[in-house]
Design an enzyme around this catalytic site. Structure first.
Site, PDB file in Angstrom:
ATOM      1  N   TYR B 438       0.816  -1.235   0.000  1.00 57.27           N
ATOM      2  CA  TYR B 438       0.000   0.000   0.000  1.00 57.27           C
ATOM      3  C   TYR B 438       0.841   1.272   0.000  1.00 57.27           C
ATOM      4  CZ  TYR B 438      -0.304  -0.064   5.294  1.00 57.27           C
ATOM      5  OH  TYR B 438      -0.084  -0.064   6.633  1.00 57.27           O
ATOM      6  N   GLU B 439       0.212   2.373  -0.297  1.00 56.25           N
ATOM      7  CA  GLU B 439       0.918   3.637  -0.591  1.00 56.25           C
ATOM      8  C   GLU B 439       1.942   3.453  -1.712  1.00 56.25           C
ATOM      9  OE1 GLU B 439       0.445   6.730   0.151  1.00 56.25           O
ATOM     10  OE2 GLU B 439      -1.144   6.387   1.604  1.00 56.25           O
TER      11      GLU B 439
END
Lengths: 596, 596
Positions: B438-439
Site C-alpha cells: 500500500y501507498e
C-alpha cells in the site's frame, strides 16, 4: 483453472536430468520407463486437479476442529482420502509385498509434488503415513509389518510420527515420554507429545502412532530412546480393530497456515497406560528415525516446490488478467495487463526459475536415491547414497526457503488483492511458512549439511559435486548461445565461491566451530542455489539439444530462458553469501549474549 | 515485556545522525532540542507501551467487524484513540495555528515508529488522518482549514484517503468516481472506492473523507482528477455536526493481517449524491496527492521499521528463554538457551542490523525534511528537499521489504512455536505483508526512484549521495579498528556497484526502458541497502568516538558490532544485485508473454 499439474516439466526433468531410462534398467524397476511415468503422472494430474485441489480453499476457511477429543476434518477431506487410498496413491513407492506399487522415487516424487500443490494440508496425512510405513519397513518385526503395513499402504489406516514434546523440539535428547514393559511383550506408554500432524482425525478407521519414548533405566540423551507403535484402536493378530487405546487428543493448535491439517497434542497413558509395541531393538529409536529422516526431509522439500508451483500459477493467471497502467516502453496506447510490466515479469520469472530449479534438483536427487536402493553393484549404491544424502538437506533447506520467497512474490504480484484472503495468494504465503521449520529447521538442515555431509568425509562428496558442475560448465562454454555462455560464467563464479567456503569450513570447523556454524545457513543456501543452478545448466544444455533437433520449440525455448534467468538473477546471489560466511563471523562471535 | 520503545537508539540516531541540534537552530524549531526530544520520546514510550501495545493481540483476534453499514472496532481501541488525541499525539508535527505542537519530523517520526511498533492497525488511523490533514494544509481553502483542521488535529475527527477503485489501483488514470457541481459551491459525488483504511469506524464522531473524483468534462487520465472533502456527517460553518452524508460502508475486507484496521468499500452517492467540497483547484487533485505522498510513503517506511523492531524484541526474548540443544562449541555441558547457538545469533543480528540500519536512514531522511521546510535559505531548502525526495522511495521501498525478511526471521527463531498464532510472531509476519503494497508497491517506489529521483536530474542527486558515502569511507579508513576497516571496504564495494548501475540506468533508460525497468526493484533494493549502510557507517564512527570519550560503553560497543554485522552480512548482497540488474534484462525481455 485451479491447478494444472506441470506434467510436461516433470517429464522433461525425468528424461533429461534424472535419466529415467537408466532407472528403468535397474532390477525391480523394469516397468518404470518414461511411458509408465507419463501414464502415472497424467492419472495423478487428473486426481489431484479434479479431486484434491478444489478442497484447498475450503480447508483454510473451514479447518479441522476439535471437540471432546475428536477431530472433524474439512468436509470432503475424508472422501478424497478414501479415493486417494483406493487409487493406490499411498502405496506408489512402497513394496509390492505389502500391496504397494513398487515404483521408483523419481516417479513417486512427481506425484507427491502434485498432491502437495493441490493441497498441502491434505498431502501431509499421506506424507506422515509414508514416514510411519518407512519406519516399520526399516525396523518393524514381521508381525508388525504384516498387521499394519497392508492397511497403511491401502490408505485404510494412517500413520503419525510422535517426536516432539514441549521441552524437546529440535533437541530430542530431552524426550521424557516413557514406556514400561508389561512382561507380555507389550509396553505401557506415558507422556505428552505435541505438534503431532494428523494425530487425530476422522479420515481413516485407525491411526498408527509411531512414538519415541524411554525405557526404564535407559541411558540419558539420544542413546536411550526407543521407538514404539501405539495404535489409536488396538488391533488383534488378524488386523481386526479392538478397544480404544489410552491415547487422547487433548487439543489441536491454532496455526498460521496448513489449517486443515490437525496439529494435535496427544496425551499417552492418562488412564492406565497406552499399549505399545517396540519397533526394532531397545534404545535404537533415534537411529531408525534417522533412516527415514532423509525421505521425510526430502518430502518436505517437495512441499516447498509444490506450494511454489501453485503460487506461480495463481500469480501468472492474475498478471494476465489484471489491467493497470500503460507499458513503460509506450508499446500500447493505454493501460495493459500487468504482465506487460517488466517488474511483474521479473517477479514471475524469479518465481518460475526458483521453482523449476528446485524441481530439477529434487528430481536429480530422487534418481540418486533410486540407484542407491536398486543398483546391483554395492559400490554404485554406496556412491549414489552419498550423493542423495548430500542433496537431501539442500532439497529440504533450500527448496523450502525458496518457497517463502516465491509465495511472498505471489502476494506481491497481486498488489492489494494479494492481501485479501479471498484471492488465495495469502494462503500459500501462510501455508509455506511452516516448511522451513518442521522436519528440522533450516538451521538443523544446515548443521547436518556441514557436519555429516561436508566435514565427516573431509569434503570428498562436496568436491565431487563441484567437479560435476565444472563438467557442465565446460559443455556450456562450447555452445554458441549467449544463454549458455551466461550460465557457464555464473556457474563458474558460484562454484568457485562454493569451493572457497568449503576450504574455509574444513579449515576452521574444529578450531572455531562457532564461526563455522554462524555461516551454516548461508552455506546451505549457497550450496542449494548452486545445486539447483547446476541442474538448470544441464536443463539448458538439454533444451538446446532438443531445439537443435527441432522438437517442442515453445517449451524448449522457454526452458532456455528460465535457465538463463536463473543464472543472471539467482546464481548471482552466491558470491555475497560467500563473503558473509567467510568474513562475517566476527560481528557475531564478539556480541555478548546480554547485548542481543 | 510486551514492547519496550527503543528510546536510546532513537536518541542516538537524533544526536549522531540527524544532527538534532542543527534542526533546533532552525526558525520555528527553537524548542526542539535533544532535551525536548528526550522528554517527548519518554512520554510517548509510556503511552505506546502502556496503552496501545497491549491492544495489539486483541486487534488480531477480535478484529473490526461490519454490520448494517457500521463498523465496530476492537474493544479498547476507541478509548485508546481518545487518549491519543487528548495527549496531543495526532498534532505532534502539525502547525500550532490549528492546535498542533509544531515539532520537527525528526521527533515526530520516532513517535510514529513507537505507535506503529505498539500496534500497526491502530497507528493506521493516525497515519491516514495525518495524510488528510496534510492535504487540507496543502490545498484547502481557509474555511475548510478552519472548520476541519482543529478537530482532526485534536483527534476528535479522523481522516481517510479515497484513491483506489476496483479498476484503479496503482493506475489512478483509471479513476471513474465523478463529482457534479451544484451551483452553490458544493458538489455531489458518485462512485465506489475500495481499500479505504478506517473508511468507517466507531472511534471518532466524524470521518473526513478526502476523495479523488472527476468533474464533468474533465480531461482523461490523471490530469482530470480533482480532490474533494466528503465528511461522514455534514458540518456547518461552526463545525457542528448535521445530517449523515450519502456515503455508506458496504463491506470491509477479510485480510491477511492488520485485521483490527477496517478496510472499507465505500459507496458514494447511492441516495442522491454525497455532498463534497472542492479542495484547491479543479483537476489538480493528483498534484495535491503527490505533495503529501512523500509524507505518507515515509510513514509506511516507518511502519516497516516499527514492525521489525517489535519482531526483534519478541524473538530475542524467546531466544533467551527457550532451552534446546547443547552449544556447538561444547562450552556448556547440556542444553542451553537457543541464543547460544550461532545461527540464532545470526538471525537475531540480521533482524537487528536491518532494523537499526533502516531506522538510521529514516532519521537522516527526517532531518533533511525538517531542513527542507524550515531552513531560512531557499537554496538549502531546495537541496535538502531533493535529498529527502531521493530518500523517500528508499525508506518506503527498502524498509518495508526489509520488514518482510525480519518478521519472517522472527517466526523462524521461534521454531515450531512461531507457526502457532498464540506466540505472536506470526501476527507480525502477516501484518507486515501489506507494507510493500500500500501507498505504492515496491515497484511503484522503484519507478519513482528511477524516473523522478535518478533520471530526471541526470543523476545529480544520486552522485552527490555516492560522494557523501565516499567521505564516510575515507573517515572509516583512518580508524584502526577492524570494524571500521570492514565497513569501509564493504561500503566502497557497494558504492561502486551503485555507480555502475547508475551509469547503466542513465545510458539505457531512453533506448531500452524495458531493460532498465526490469531492474528497477533490484536497483531500489541496492540503493536502500547502501543508504542504510551509509548511516550504519556513520553510526559506527560516532559510536567509536563516544567509546573513546568513555561514554555508555555497552551501548556503543553493541552499536559498533551491529554496524559491522551490517557491513559483512547485508552490504555484501549489493554486488549480486548489480549483476542481476546490469546483465539480467535479456532473460526477461526475450520471454514471450504467452510463455509466462
Amino acid at each position: 483453472m485451479i491447478y494444472q499439474a506441470p506434467v510436461k516439466d516433470m517429464l522433461f526433468c525425468m528424461t533429461e536430468l534424472a535419466n529415467i531410462e537408466r532407472i528403468a534398467a535397474l532390477p525391480g524397476f523394469e516397468e518404470a520407463g518414461i511411458d509408465t511415468a507419463q501414464a502415472v503422472l497424467e492419472e495423478c494430474a487428473r486426481f489431484t486437479e479434479g479431486v484434491v485441489a478444489p478442497l484447498n480453499v475450503a480447508g483454510d476457511r473451514q479447518p479441522s476442529s476439535w471437540q471432546d477429543g475428536n477431530v472433524t476434518t474439512t468436509p470432503g477431506f475424508a472422501d478424497a482420502y478414501r479415493q486417494f487410498g483406493e487409487g493406490g496413491w499411498q502405496g506408489l513407492q512402497h513394496p509390492m509385498d505389502f500391496g504397494g506399487q513398487g515404483l521408483p522415487m523419481t516417479i513417486a516424487a512427481a506425484c507427491s509434488e502434485m498432491l502437495n500443490s493441490a493441497n498441502l494440508s491434505f498431502a501431509l496425512c499421506a506424507i506422515l503415513t509414508d514416514g510411519a510405513i518407512d519406519a516399520l519397513l526399516t525396523a518393524g518385526s514381521r508381525q508388525l509389518k504384516e498387521v499394519y503395513l497392508p492397511r497403511m499402504i491401502s490408505g485404510e489406516w494412517t500413520g503419525t510420527m510422535n517426536l516432539t514434546e514441549p521441552q524437546a523440539g529440535s533437541d530430542l535428547a530431552l524426550v521424557r515420554t516413557r514406556a514400561e514393559p508389561q512382561g507380555d511383550g507389550t509396553y505401557k506408554v506415558f507422556g505428552t507429545k505435541i505438534f503431532i500432524t494428523y494425530g487425530e482425525h476422522d479420515m481413516a478407521e485407525n491411526i498408527v502412532h509411531l512414538v519415541l519414548a524411554r525405557l526404564p533405566g535407559a541411558p540419558e540423551g539420544v542413546k536411550g530412546i526407543s521407538l514404539f507403535v501405539v495404535p489409536k484402536f488396538l488391533v488383534d493378530g488378524t488386523g481386526a480393530l479392538g478397544d480404544r487405546n489410552d491415547v487422547q487428543c487433548v487439543s489441536i493448535e491454532h496455526k498460521l497456515g496448513i489449517k486443515a491439517s490437525p496439529t494435535a497434542v496427544l496425551q499417552f497413558g492418562d488412564h492406565g497406560g497406552a499399549i505399545g509395541y517396540l519397533v526394532g531393538e531397545e534404545n535404537r529409536g533415534l537411529e531408525y528415525m534417522f533412516v527415514m529422516m532423509n525421505a521425510a526431509r526430502y518430502a518436505v522439500g517437495l512441499q516447498g516446490i509444490a506450494v511454489a508451483e501453485r503460487a506461480c500459477q495463481l500469480a501468472a493467471a492474475y498478471a494476465k488478467e489484471r489491467v493497470q497502467s500503460r507499458p513503460v516502453d509506450g508499446s500500447l496506447p493505454g493501460a495493459a495487463p500487468i504482465i506487460h510490466h517488466p517488474d511483474v515479469q521479473r517477479m514471475l520469472l524469479t518465481m518460475r526459475a526458483q521453482t523449476e530449479g528446485c524441481r530439477a534438483l529434487a528430481m536429480a536427487a530422487a534418481a540418486a536415491c533410486d540407484a542407491a536402493h536398486a543398483h546391483p553393484e554395492a559400490e554404485v549404491r554406496r556412491r549414489e547414497q552419498a550423493v542423495f544424502e548430500f542433496l537431501v538437506p539442500l532439497v529440504k533447506g533450500y527448496a523450502t526457503e525458496m518457497s517463502l520467497e516465491v509465495t511472498s512474490l505471489g502476494v506481491q504480484v497481486h498488489g492489494g488483492m494479494g492481501f485479501i484472503e479471498e484471492t488465495g495468494a495469502a494462503q500459500h504465503y501462510r501455508d509455506a511458512r511452516i516448511l522451513t521449520i518442521y522436519e528440522g529447521t533450516t538451521a538443523i538442515q544446515a548443521n547436518d549439511f556441514i557436519g555429516r555431509k561436508t566435514v565427516r568425509d573431509g569434503g570428498t562428496v562436496a568436491r565431487a559435486f563441484a567437479q560435476e558442475i565444472a563438467a557442465v560448465e565446460a559443455e556450456l562454454r562450447q555452445r554458441r548461445s549467449e544463454a549458455a555462455q551466461a550460465m557457464a560464467l555464473r556457474l563458474a563464479v558460484a562454484r568457485e565461491a562454493f569451493l572457497e567456503v568449503l576450504d574455509w569450513v574444513l579449515a576452521n570447523v574444529k578450531s572455531d566451530p562457532n564461526a563455522v556454524f554462524a555461516g551454516s545457513v548461508p552455506y546451505l543456501l549457497l550450496a542449494g542455489n548452486l545445486a539447483a543452478g547446476w541442474q538448470m545448466g544441464r536443463a539448458l544444455l538439454a533444451a538446446e539439444d532438443r531445439l537443435e533437433a527441432g522438437g517442442d520449440i515453445d517449451f524448449m525455448r522457454r526452458k532456455v530462458l528460465v535457465a538463463r534467468f536463473y543464472a543472471d538473477h539467482i546464481l548471482t546471489r552466491v558470491p555475497g553469501l560467500r563473503d558473509s560466511i567467510v568474513a562475517g563471523s566476527e560481528a557475531i562471535s564478539e556480541m555478548s549474549l546480554e547485548a542481543f
